[in-house]
Enzyme design. Structure first.
Site: not given
Length: 416
Positions: A22-23, A92, A123, A305, A327, A397
């Protein structure tokens, strides 16, 4: 499908193929708009966030089609710079389109991105970096307007190695005039994958895989095909499922070289792990051991994660454990549902104190974010009785078909 149903207490056996990352997929899909032609993205995961990115790209004028597990993007007709509010607010990762659109059209208009409830994730690092490259920003009624008369290379030092900011600078820099240096760049494998995709299209990038990236702008990127690497977080999640439920599994195509911190933590809990040609073979002991103290960190440290899945595993491990999150400030949303399942957990600031050895019980619990939701499913695999995990939209997701994957390992899991 609003909930995932699990009947726990069945040790996992067999093998499962790990999906594409995904990332890695999301910023690479954003990068396709830099190519005035076709990009074929192989091993692209069919997950909700990818479908959201697909909608964004289509709105901007791309023609997109699926060919099996490959996504073909024709960006020759990009004709817009205003991103639709609904998709931007839902995800995001839409922020990665900012640098790409500025490089392609010299302007971008977007709402502030959403999609996550695990922390503030401001951001400003992105905006400060792009300002150094000649971008002017204006905010009106929560809408961000960005424009440039020409991106210029710059020497940018990030105050924090933000993955998203590093990716946004890369997307802007590959077509900018002159040279860009990114110092204190994120080193995550997903950043490396983006660099490799861009290099496939003709971009000039040095220092790939290090914390200093040097980009020399080129005039044009060319058509290419690229294979998305396997998802290290999905592989780690299923690893913890085996740890909690017991058994032995083969995680096919697991990206072993990207998982060193996770595998080190699992081995410290008594798990036998053997890298093999096909991926990763995992065998769990009768009783998990406490890992002592785990602390999240930027790559190559222990990934944030994986914090929730390992927290679930620590609840059933012998002894006491501490897990520290450095984080994101709101990533302990899994604690209350785990307590409902019988876990003995206490939160103290950025630490979670776990008294292990809990016998988890089936319950109705709610997924409140992506990784925590998946971790609840993993916890349910080892729980006594039946568990219902609501809010499964969060899980989809990032996980293509978590029920199917776990059923391939013998679990009783289904979606309703």
């Amino acid at each position: 499908m609003d909930s995932i149903q699990i009947d726990g207490g069945i040790p996992l056996q067999g093998q499962v193929k790990i999906q594409g990352s995904k990332n890695a997929a999301l910023p690479i899909l954003a990068a396709t708009i830099l190519v005035r032609g076709n990009s074929l993205i192989e091993n692209c995961p069919k997950i909700a966030d990818v479908f959201q990115m697909q909608a964004l790209l289509t709105h901007l004028g791309c023609k997109i089609s699926w060919e099996g597990n490959s996504l073909k993007v024709d960006a020759s007709g990009v004709n817009g710079s205003r991103m639709p509010s609904e998709e931007v607010k839902a995800m995001r990762s839409s922020i990665s389109l900012l640098g790409a659109l500025l490089a392609r059209t010299s302007e971008a208009v977007m709402d502030f991105p959403g999609g996550c409830v695990i922390g503030a994730r401001p951001i400003d690092i992105h905006l400060d970096a792009l300002k150094q490259m000649g971008v002017v920003f204006e905010e009106k009624e929560d809408v961000l307007y960005a424009r440039t008369t020409g991106l210029e290379g710059s020497r940018i030092s990030l105050r924090f190695p933000s993955v998203g900011a590093t990716e946004n600078i890369l997307l802007a820099a590959v077509l900018a005039k002159g040279d860009t240096w990114i110092q204190n760049a994120a080193r995550e494998p997903e950043v490396e994958a983006l660099c490799e995709f861009l290099a496939h299209t003709g971009a000039w990038i040095e220092g790939i895989g290090t914390d200093t990236l040097h980009v020399r702008g080129v005039s044009r990127l060319t058509e290419t095909k690229f294979r998305i690497p396997s998802d290290r977080i999905v592989a780690g999640t299923y690893l913890t499922g085996c740890m909690i439920a017991g058994g032995s599994v083969l995680l096919k195509d697991a990206p072993v070289s990207q998982m060193e911190a996770v595998l080190r933590a699992a081995r410290s809990m008594g798990v036998q792990i053997q890298p093999v040609d096909e991926g990763l073979f995992v065998q769990t002991p009768d009783t998990l051991l406490s890992p002592g103290h785990l602390k999240t960190a930027v790559y190559p440290g222990f990934p944030t994660d994986m914090q929730s899945p390992f927290l679930a595993a620590m609840t059933v491990a012998g002894g006491e454990s501490i897990l520290t999150e450095v984080i994101f400030e709101n990533r302990f949303r899994i604690v209350e549902p785990l307590r409902k399942m019988g876990a003995d957990i206490r939160v103290s600031g950025s630490d979670v104190l776990i008294k292990g050895g809990s016998c988890l019980r089936g319950a109705e619990v709610e997924a409140r974010e992506l990784r925590g939701g998946a971790a609840l499913v993993m916890a349910a695999l080892g729980a006594v009785g039946h568990t219902t995990v609501t809010g499964s939209g969060f899980i989809y997701r990032g996980y293509e078909n978590i029920g199917r994957d776990l059923r391939e390992l013998g679990a009783r899991v289904y979606s309703v």
